[in-house]
Design a protein around this motif. Structure first.
Motif, PDB file in Angstrom:
ATOM      1  N   TYR A 117      -1.885  16.586   0.284  1.00  2.72           N
ATOM      2  CA  TYR A 117      -2.693  15.866   1.271  1.00  2.72           C
ATOM      3  C   TYR A 117      -3.967  15.324   0.639  1.00  2.72           C
ATOM      4  N   SER A 118      -4.602  16.119  -0.214  1.00  6.32           N
ATOM      5  CA  SER A 118      -5.848  15.717  -0.853  1.00  6.32           C
ATOM      6  C   SER A 118      -5.622  14.635  -1.903  1.00  6.32           C
ATOM      7  N   ILE A 119      -4.578  14.806  -2.713  1.00  4.92           N
ATOM      8  CA  ILE A 119      -4.272  13.806  -3.738  1.00  4.92           C
ATOM      9  C   ILE A 119      -4.045  12.441  -3.101  1.00  4.92           C
ATOM     10  N   HIS A 120      -3.330  12.416  -2.001  1.00  2.00           N
ATOM     11  CA  HIS A 120      -2.962  11.160  -1.351  1.00  2.00           C
ATOM     12  C   HIS A 120      -4.142  10.450  -0.694  1.00  2.00           C
ATOM     13  N   ARG A 121      -5.274  11.106  -0.602  1.00  3.94           N
ATOM     14  CA  ARG A 121      -6.444  10.495   0.043  1.00  3.94           C
ATOM     15  C   ARG A 121      -7.610  10.315  -0.926  1.00  3.94           C
ATOM     16  N   GLN A 122      -7.312  10.316  -2.207  1.00  5.28           N
ATOM     17  CA  GLN A 122      -8.339  10.109  -3.217  1.00  5.28           C
ATOM     18  C   GLN A 122      -8.576   8.615  -3.423  1.00  5.28           C
ATOM     19  N   ALA A 123      -9.841   8.200  -3.265  1.00  3.29           N
ATOM     20  CA  ALA A 123     -10.180   6.785  -3.427  1.00  3.29           C
ATOM     21  C   ALA A 123      -9.937   6.296  -4.852  1.00  3.29           C
ATOM     22  N   ALA A 124      -9.917   7.218  -5.808  1.00  4.58           N
ATOM     23  CA  ALA A 124      -9.655   6.824  -7.200  1.00  4.58           C
ATOM     24  C   ALA A 124      -8.238   6.290  -7.367  1.00  4.58           C
ATOM     25  N   TYR A 125      -7.342   6.686  -6.479  1.00  5.96           N
ATOM     26  CA  TYR A 125      -5.949   6.261  -6.572  1.00  5.96           C
ATOM     27  C   TYR A 125      -5.578   5.255  -5.490  1.00  5.96           C
ATOM     28  N   TYR A 126      -6.244   5.342  -4.333  1.00 14.00           N
ATOM     29  CA  TYR A 126      -5.882   4.514  -3.188  1.00 14.00           C
ATOM     30  C   TYR A 126      -7.143   3.880  -2.593  1.00 14.00           C
ATOM     31  N   ARG A 127      -7.250   2.598  -2.723  1.00 18.28           N
ATOM     32  CA  ARG A 127      -8.383   1.875  -2.151  1.00 18.28           C
ATOM     33  C   ARG A 127      -8.314   1.965  -0.630  1.00 18.28           C
ATOM     34  N   GLN A 128      -9.467   2.221   0.003  1.00 14.52           N
ATOM     35  CA  GLN A 128      -9.508   2.474   1.447  1.00 14.52           C
ATOM     36  C   GLN A 128      -8.439   3.505   1.822  1.00 14.52           C
ATOM     37  N   PRO A 129      -8.584   4.719   1.311  1.00 16.44           N
ATOM     38  CA  PRO A 129      -7.510   5.715   1.454  1.00 16.44           C
ATOM     39  C   PRO A 129      -7.220   6.133   2.885  1.00 16.44           C
ATOM     40  N   GLY A 130      -8.163   5.957   3.804  1.00 17.75           N
ATOM     41  CA  GLY A 130      -7.932   6.365   5.181  1.00 17.75           C
ATOM     42  C   GLY A 130      -7.218   5.330   6.017  1.00 17.75           C
ATOM     43  N   ALA A 131      -6.919   4.166   5.447  1.00 11.61           N
ATOM     44  CA  ALA A 131      -6.278   3.088   6.203  1.00 11.61           C
ATOM     45  C   ALA A 131      -4.767   3.100   5.985  1.00 11.61           C
ATOM     46  N   TYR A 132      -4.030   2.821   7.049  1.00  9.53           N
ATOM     47  CA  TYR A 132      -2.570   2.668   6.953  1.00  9.53           C
ATOM     48  C   TYR A 132      -2.269   1.244   6.519  1.00  9.53           C
ATOM     49  N   LEU A 133      -1.901   1.080   5.258  1.00  6.33           N
ATOM     50  CA  LEU A 133      -1.685  -0.240   4.667  1.00  6.33           C
ATOM     51  C   LEU A 133      -0.378  -0.247   3.870  1.00  6.33           C
ATOM     52  N   PRO A 134       0.741  -0.552   4.495  1.00  3.05           N
ATOM     53  CA  PRO A 134       1.990  -0.636   3.736  1.00  3.05           C
ATOM     54  C   PRO A 134       1.908  -1.624   2.585  1.00  3.05           C
ATOM     55  N   GLU A 135       1.052  -2.643   2.731  1.00  2.00           N
ATOM     56  CA  GLU A 135       0.932  -3.673   1.705  1.00  2.00           C
ATOM     57  C   GLU A 135       0.443  -3.119   0.375  1.00  2.00           C
ATOM     58  N   ARG A 136      -0.202  -1.957   0.370  1.00  2.00           N
ATOM     59  CA  ARG A 136      -0.716  -1.398  -0.876  1.00  2.00           C
ATOM     60  C   ARG A 136       0.417  -1.038  -1.842  1.00  2.00           C
ATOM     61  N   TRP A 137       1.645  -0.951  -1.327  1.00  2.00           N
ATOM     62  CA  TRP A 137       2.791  -0.594  -2.156  1.00  2.00           C
ATOM     63  C   TRP A 137       3.564  -1.812  -2.659  1.00  2.00           C
ATOM     64  N   ILE A 138       3.087  -3.012  -2.312  1.00  2.00           N
ATOM     65  CA  ILE A 138       3.809  -4.244  -2.651  1.00  2.00           C
ATOM     66  C   ILE A 138       2.935  -5.115  -3.534  1.00  2.00           C
ATOM     67  N   GLU A 139       3.350  -5.337  -4.751  1.00  2.00           N
ATOM     68  CA  GLU A 139       2.568  -6.147  -5.682  1.00  2.00           C
ATOM     69  C   GLU A 139       2.383  -7.566  -5.140  1.00  2.00           C
ATOM     70  N   GLY A 140       1.130  -8.033  -5.145  1.00  2.00           N
ATOM     71  CA  GLY A 140       0.817  -9.375  -4.688  1.00  2.00           C
ATOM     72  C   GLY A 140       0.543  -9.496  -3.204  1.00  2.00           C
ATOM     73  N   ALA A 141       0.742  -8.421  -2.434  1.00  2.00           N
ATOM     74  CA  ALA A 141       0.495  -8.459  -0.988  1.00  2.00           C
ATOM     75  C   ALA A 141      -1.002  -8.395  -0.703  1.00  2.00           C
ATOM     76  N   ILE A 142      -1.409  -8.905   0.451  1.00  2.00           N
ATOM     77  CA  ILE A 142      -2.809  -8.886   0.868  1.00  2.00           C
ATOM     78  C   ILE A 142      -3.053  -7.679   1.764  1.00  2.00           C
ATOM     79  N   CYS A 143      -3.971  -6.814   1.351  1.00  2.00           N
ATOM     80  CA  CYS A 143      -4.390  -5.675   2.163  1.00  2.00           C
ATOM     81  C   CYS A 143      -5.628  -6.070   2.945  1.00  2.00           C
ATOM     82  N   GLN A 144      -5.622  -5.799   4.231  1.00  2.00           N
ATOM     83  CA  GLN A 144      -6.726  -6.203   5.096  1.00  2.00           C
ATOM     84  C   GLN A 144      -7.168  -5.020   5.945  1.00  2.00           C
TER      85      GLN A 144
END
Length: 293
Positions: A177-204
């Protein structure tokens, strides 16, 4: 001081201990009943899990599983084979109904690729739905079915972990749970953004927008561990992903959903999880309507 040796679990975690014992007893009853049904059905019946359990033989002794061993296997199958999958399915729906744009994008992908629900079966076509996989991965990131720390024992001589010396024999670990919410690995870690897993997608988000790079996706993948990693990784990972893809795709094809109430939320609006090794949760409550064709 071990809780089990001094029975301190009955004092400090009384309800959890009782719930665990009730589950064990119920699973024994169900396992015994299923074994009897399987034996009665005979060898010509469909070969389910219990067929292989009842017919397993030790290659050295030729002995089959004892009743206590069968109970133990049944416990694992019930928890690892169903409870974890149900948590991820619940989490995916939880976040989708709170993110209508993601819901609409997923429905569009599913409905444009299939013309009937009978077409939605396991196989390459389903596996190629990029946004579906991204929605599931993002739910697994924010609400891992096993959120706690996989324990590891420090070897003789000790080890330094994050600047802290741990003597040999110490149990340690980092919660998924902690690893998955580290800002060092996931930008805006508290947001549900499926686009973060798709290269070239726009995260908003409400705060910023950015385009996902290959490096972003690779970093996210390296930190992603809902099924654990290495030789102790989940043996049922592929089956679980298949089940979840199939279930969510069919739900998106057949139904329109919207948020009913806030049941199951924590104070930050996320799915509230209680760590019992696997996750306990409530909700989500959703309004489901048949898709208007």
């Amino acid at each position: 001081m071990p809780l089990d040796r001094w029975h301190l679990d009955q004092i400090f975690i009384h309800r959890l201990t009782n719930d665990r014992w009730n589950f064990i007893m119920n699973s024994r009853v169900e396992a015994t009943k299923r074994a009897q049904e399987r034996t009665k059905a005979g060898h010509d019946a469909k070969r389910d899990f219990f067929y292989y359990l009842l017919n397993a033989r030790d290659p050295e002794t030729g002995q089959g599983l004892t009743t206590p061993e069968l109970w133990g296997e049944a416990n694992v199958l019930m928890i690892a084979g169903s409870d974890t999958t149900s948590t991820t399915l619940a989490a995916t729906i939880f976040y989708l109904v709170r993110n209508p744009q993601a819901m609409a994008q997923l429905q569009k992908e599913v409905r444009e690729n299939f013309t009937s629900v009978e077409e939605i079966v396991t196989g390459s076509k389903l596996n190629e739905l990029v946004y579906l996989k991204a929605c599931l991965d993002e739910a697994l990131r924010l609400a891992p079915a096993v959120p706690g720390a996989p324990p590891r024992e420090v070897m003789e001589g000790g080890a330094v972990v994050d600047g802290v010396f741990l003597p040999g024999g110490t149990d340690c670990g980092t919660p998924t749970y902690s690893i998955h919410r580290q800002a060092a690995y996931y930008r805006q870690p508290g947001a549900y953004l499926p686009e973060r897993w798709i290269e070239g997608a726009i995260c908003q988000t409400g705060m910023e927008a950015w385009q996902t790079t290959r490096e972003d996706v690779e970093m996210a993948r390296r930190a992603f561990c809902p099924f654990s990693i290495g030789p102790r990784g989940c043996i049922g990972k592929s089956m679980a992903l298949m089940e979840m893809r199939l279930t969510i795709a069919r739900l998106m094809f057949l139904f329109d959903m919207q948020l009913a109430d806030r049941r199951g939320e924590d104070e930050e609006g996320h799915l509230a999880l209680v760590d019992h090794f696997t996750s306990a949760k409530e909700g989500p409550d959703v309004i489901v309507r048949a898709r208007a064709v």
